[in-house]
Design a protein around this motif. Structure first.
Motif, PDB file in Angstrom:
ATOM      1  N   SER A  67       4.282  -5.453   2.702  1.00  0.00           N
ATOM      2  CA  SER A  67       3.530  -4.212   2.493  1.00  0.00           C
ATOM      3  C   SER A  67       2.392  -4.434   1.496  1.00  0.00           C
ATOM      4  CB  SER A  67       4.456  -3.106   1.981  1.00  0.00           C
ATOM      5  OG  SER A  67       5.482  -2.845   2.915  1.00  0.00           O
ATOM      6  N   ARG A  68       2.664  -5.157   0.430  1.00  0.00           N
ATOM      7  CA  ARG A  68       1.628  -5.426  -0.570  1.00  0.00           C
ATOM      8  C   ARG A  68       0.554  -6.348   0.003  1.00  0.00           C
ATOM      9  NH1 ARG A  68       2.307  -3.865  -5.528  1.00  0.00           N
ATOM     10  NH2 ARG A  68       1.101  -5.553  -6.480  1.00  0.00           N
ATOM     11  N   LEU A  69       0.948  -7.269   0.871  1.00  0.00           N
ATOM     12  CA  LEU A  69      -0.010  -8.171   1.511  1.00  0.00           C
ATOM     13  C   LEU A  69      -0.952  -7.384   2.419  1.00  0.00           C
ATOM     14  CD1 LEU A  69      -0.579 -11.314   1.833  1.00  0.00           C
ATOM     15  CD2 LEU A  69       0.665 -11.112   3.984  1.00  0.00           C
ATOM     16  N   LEU A  70      -0.420  -6.454   3.192  1.00  0.00           N
ATOM     17  CA  LEU A  70      -1.236  -5.663   4.113  1.00  0.00           C
ATOM     18  C   LEU A  70      -2.184  -4.739   3.356  1.00  0.00           C
ATOM     19  CD1 LEU A  70       1.459  -4.768   6.802  1.00  0.00           C
ATOM     20  CD2 LEU A  70      -0.446  -6.343   7.069  1.00  0.00           C
ATOM     21  N   TYR A  71      -1.670  -4.057   2.343  1.00  0.00           N
ATOM     22  CA  TYR A  71      -2.531  -3.169   1.558  1.00  0.00           C
ATOM     23  C   TYR A  71      -3.525  -3.974   0.711  1.00  0.00           C
ATOM     24  CZ  TYR A  71      -0.300   1.301   2.602  1.00  0.00           C
ATOM     25  OH  TYR A  71       0.137   2.446   3.230  1.00  0.00           O
TER      26      TYR A  71
END
Length: 293
Positions: A67-71
């Motif tokens: 999730s942090r990678l995508l955001y």
């Protein structure tokens, strides 16, 4: 063969564009693709391994790495593109003005460029961020200040070549206004070189934003950003190497894609260079076939 034909015939260019577009699409649809809130902490799942719930595991605060990678795409690549576009706009406008008018106007602009280029860009960026303070906006401002002079000088050199073209001379003799010549003749003429500069420089800006965030001068927690993720994982890189591997590979792949795309655009804009590149590829293919035979 047209420019787009040569570009689409280049497999490296197609692959690079595909990667960039896929990453950009993943960032745009991050709220849909991300399985969790990128800032939500859950200490129960601290350093959890890969699973259906957390496909890339969790970090030291139990946050989903995927999730942090995508955001983080939104923060890293979006601001890199904004920085590049603003820098190109400033450099192109000043470069066209300096290259077209020459004389005192050219002298004044070039002397400012000489002053700016006398400082190493990395040192200037660190100094500006140090004065303005940490923050993503300050990083963007620092990158623009550090790079506009380089763009101005490069675009000026291209414009000087175009001002001696017959169609530019004919436009002047025909009574076309300066604004018309700049918009309709010079700007389209230098657009190819600008595209090459922009593509190659976007990777450099991504590295700068990530590096400053890694040093604690860019994006501040808890905002997800690839350099920030590397900073948070550096203390546990031996025990949990996957924490640094994921954002590190993301930066490597995206920056390499922009660099390869820039090289391919440069080759596609120059038919001679494209033919030379194709000839080398054919020689390599023939030698490979002869060895296998």
């Amino acid at each position: 063969m047209t420019f787009w034909g040569r570009l689409m015939a280049d497999k490296v260019a197609v692959l690079s564009m595909s990667i960039i577009l896929l990453v950009a699409a993943a960032g745009i649809f991050a709220p849909i693709l991300a399985p969790h809130d990128p800032t939500k902490m859950n200490m129960v799942h601290k350093y959890a391994g890969m699973s259906a719930m957390h496909p890339l595991g969790t970090d030291n605060l139990g946050r989903c790495i995927l999730s942090r990678l995508l955001y983080g795409i939104r923060t890293t690549i979006l601001y890199a593109l904004i920085t590049t576009l603003i820098t190109i706009a400033i450099g192109t406008i000043l470069g066209i003005i300096a290259g077209y008018f020459r004389g005192k106007v050219d002298e004044i602009i070039m002397r400012f460029c000489d002053i700016m280029l006398s400082f190493p860009s990395e040192v200037m960026i660190l100094a500006i961020v140090g004065v303005l303070g940490p923050g993503l906006l300050n990083v963007v401002i620092a990158n623009i200040i550090a790079k506009w002079a380089w763009y101005t000088r490069m675009i000026r050199s291209v414009v000087i070549q175009y001002t001696n073209k017959n169609y530019i001379r004919f436009a002047k003799v025909s009574g076309c206004s300066t604004n018309h010549i700049m918009r309709k003749h010079l700007l389209p003429g230098v657009s190819g070189e600008v595209a090459v500069f922009a593509t190659l420089d976007t990777g450099w800006v991504i590295l700068n934003i990530s590096a400053l965030s890694f040093l604690g001068l860019g994006v501040q927690a808890p905002t997800p950003e690839w350099g920030m993720m590397l900073n948070e994982a550096k203390n546990i890189m031996i025990t949990y190497p996957s924490q640094m591997l994921v954002p590190g590979l993301a930066i490597l792949i995206v920056v390499a894609s922009f660099n390869f795309l820039g090289d391919s655009i440069q080759s596609a804009l120059n038919p001679k260079l494209y033919q030379k590149k194709g000839a080398k590829r054919n020689v390599f293919t023939r030698s490979k076939k002869s060895i296998s035979a």
